[in-house]
Design an enzyme around this catalytic site. Structure first.
Site, PDB file in Angstrom:
ATOM      1  N   ASN A  18       0.843  -1.205   0.000  1.00 44.31           N
ATOM      2  CA  ASN A  18       0.000   0.000   0.000  1.00 44.31           C
ATOM      3  C   ASN A  18       0.873   1.248   0.000  1.00 44.31           C
ATOM      4  OD1 ASN A  18      -0.243  -1.164   2.909  1.00 44.31           O
ATOM      5  ND2 ASN A  18      -1.170   0.786   3.273  1.00 44.31           N
ATOM      6  N   ASP A  19       0.710   2.169   0.907  1.00 44.23           N
ATOM      7  CA  ASP A  19       1.310   3.506   0.770  1.00 44.23           C
ATOM      8  C   ASP A  19       2.807   3.527   0.411  1.00 44.23           C
ATOM      9  OD1 ASP A  19      -1.067   3.632   2.155  1.00 44.23           O
ATOM     10  OD2 ASP A  19      -0.244   4.623   3.909  1.00 44.23           O
ATOM     11  N   GLU A 199      -5.395  11.188   6.846  1.00 42.25           N
ATOM     12  CA  GLU A 199      -4.254  10.274   6.817  1.00 42.25           C
ATOM     13  C   GLU A 199      -3.140  10.850   5.950  1.00 42.25           C
ATOM     14  OE1 GLU A 199      -5.696   5.798   7.597  1.00 42.25           O
ATOM     15  OE2 GLU A 199      -5.983   6.421   5.539  1.00 42.25           O
TER      16      GLU A 199
HETATM   17  C1  FRU Z   1      -3.165   4.721   4.635  1.00 43.25           C
HETATM   18  C2  FRU Z   1      -2.890   4.002   5.953  1.00 43.25           C
HETATM   19  C3  FRU Z   1      -2.038   4.858   6.872  1.00 43.25           C
HETATM   20  C4  FRU Z   1      -1.368   3.819   7.736  1.00 43.25           C
HETATM   21  C5  FRU Z   1      -1.114   2.731   6.728  1.00 43.25           C
HETATM   22  C6  FRU Z   1      -1.107   1.332   7.287  1.00 43.25           C
HETATM   23  O1  FRU Z   1      -3.436   3.842   3.596  1.00 43.25           O
HETATM   24  O2  FRU Z   1      -4.099   3.643   6.584  1.00 43.25           O
HETATM   25  O3  FRU Z   1      -2.750   5.827   7.604  1.00 43.25           O
HETATM   26  O4  FRU Z   1      -0.196   4.271   8.327  1.00 43.25           O
HETATM   27  O5  FRU Z   1      -2.116   2.840   5.747  1.00 43.25           O
HETATM   28  O6  FRU Z   1      -0.724   0.429   6.282  1.00 43.25           O
END
Ligand code: FRU
Length: 436
Positions: A18-19, A199
């Site tokens: 993900n991120d 976020e």
């Molecule tokens: C955004 C999020 C962040 C968190 C991460 C966990 O996609 O929810 O806020 O740190 O992903 O994977």
């Protein structure tokens, strides 16, 4: 098996992404970390994966950089950032801990520790907590995360995304002179509530304006605005007030963008080409999600504009000024539509009419339907197609739409009612370094 493997985008060899995290240049090398879980397609156990590059075309997959091995991060090494200072790379991220017992994990039962770690660009050590729940203001819930650290004239600043006990999104700004002791210096919030949680904040300082990128959760859909479950966008910051919110990317799959300044002073943005908690899916079987193409960001005429970085601009023209073509799976289209546009790429449909741009993935989107942008004129359109994704830039990058899309054919049939130039996309190469 058709696993829809992308050819121009960074994605994990196996497992979840993900991120983007910790984007930076350290001693001439560009580091791109990301939220990873190589063992699951659902992202159960969040660690940091790690790619490096020097040219945005040839990458090394360095495997996992951070694993949640310590008690203060035992339920996940969540998102964060990196700062290169001298010969050390300083990493900041959130250690997620879920306490035992009956909790909602919002108001109680969760620790969000801000962790500082050191790295030489290869291994990460000296993890320690610099801020924990008791350090955050009393009005905050347990959700305070995603530290983004910047060098500023007086030392360093850090922004953290937060959810208040009244379910309002805001950003905490801390400052420090030594990267260890952090003092709260501002609370960035909007005049009226904009969602319950912000976020992944990123505070950008342009010459004449401060811009706060973040992902507000809980915005109510209004017409063609906020069509996704969670939005992504930016505020202009004036005296700690977050004003004039704008969405950054209007597609189905864009979230948690992070930026960094490269060695040439370019502000480069990379996002997660995905979105949490959607009711549409991704049919890949061995890997899940990818990062967007890196985009150069500029602030012009009161707003952010994005352009795919020069290194990934296509150079190999396949066909000029045509209205139909058979194209490779990864290709780039550039056109200058007039009043309206109808464009079909296999079963992906695009239309512009009466001031409304529509991306229609109904027939190739695994549950994705339509997304929209309202704009009075459509002067330019650039479309970057990969095996299972599309990134569209309108009016010189004033608007973008990023989406995953899934086709069964090996050749794309493109048909438009306006002329376009068709190019081969630049393919990237990823070499693996000691990954088991
Ligand atoms: C955004 C999020 C962040 C968190 C991460 C966990 O996609 O929810 O806020 O740190 O992903 O994977």
């Amino acid at each position: 098996m058709n696993d829809y493997r992308l050819t121009s985008h960074l994605a994990p060899k196996r497992g979840w992404l993900n991120d983007p995290n910790g984007l930076c240049v350290h001693q001439g090398v560009i580091h791109i970390f990301y939220q990873a879980d190589p063992d699951n397609l659902t992202g159960k156990r969040k660690a940091w994966g790690h790619f490096t590059t020097t040219d945005f075309v040839h990458y090394t997959d360095c495997g996992l950089a951070i694993e949640p091995t310590e008690a203060f991060e035992q339920h996940g090494a969540y998102s964060g950032s990196a700062l290169s200072v001298g010969d050390q790379l300083h990493l900041f991220y959130t250690g997620n801990v879920k306490e035992p017992g009956e909790h909602d994990f919002i108001r109680s039962g969760r620790q969000h520790n801000t962790i500082h770690a050191l790295s030489d660009g290869k291994t990460v050590d000296h993890k320690h907590v610099v801020l924990s729940n008791s350090d955050y203001p009393d009005f905050c819930s347990c959700h305070v995360r995603d530290p983004k650290v910047n060098k500023i004239a007086e030392g360093y600043e850090m922004v953290l995304g937060a959810r208040t006990l009244k379910d309002e999104g805001c950003v905490l700004r801390y400052t420090s002179s030594d990267l260890e002791r952090w003092q709260l210096s501002a609370i960035l919030r909007s005049e009226t509530k904009m969602g319950y949680m912000w976020e992944c904040p990123d505070l950008l300082h342009f010459d004449d304006v401060d811009v706060l990128l973040c992902c507000p959760q809980g915005l109510t859909r209004q017409g063609y605005h906020y069509e996704n479950v969670y939005d992504n966008g930016y505020f202009l910051i004036q005296q700690d007030q977050a004003k004039t919110y704008r969405t950054l990317d209007y597609g189905f799959d864009f979230y948690a963008p992070q930026t960094f300044e490269d060695s040439w002073g370019r502000r480069i943005l990379i996002g997660w080409m995905g979105l949490p908690d959607t009711d549409y899916t991704i049919p890949t079987k061995t890997w899940m999600h990818a990062l967007t193409l890196p985009r150069q960001l500029r602030y012009e005429e009161g707003q952010l504009k994005q352009r795919v970085i020069d290194e990934l601009q296509p150079t190999h023209l396949l066909t000029a000024k045509t209205t139909q073509a058979q194209a490779p799976q990864a290709c780039v289209l550039k056109m200058q539509p007039q009043k309206s546009l109808t464009l079909a790429i296999d079963t992906l449909k695009i239309q512009y009419a009466d001031g409304l741009f529509t991306l229609d993935c109904s027939a190739c989107g695994e549950g994705r339907t339509q997304r929209h942008v309202e704009l009075p004129n459509l002067d330019t359109l650039e479309l970057y197609l990969d095996v299972s994704s599309v990134e569209i830039f309108l009016n010189d990058g004033q608007f973008s739409l990023t989406s995953r899309c899934f086709f069964d054919t090996a050749i794309r049939t493109i048909q438009a009612d306006c002329e376009f130039d068709l190019y081969d996309a630049v393919a990237i190469e990823i070499e693996s370094r000691d990954i088991q």
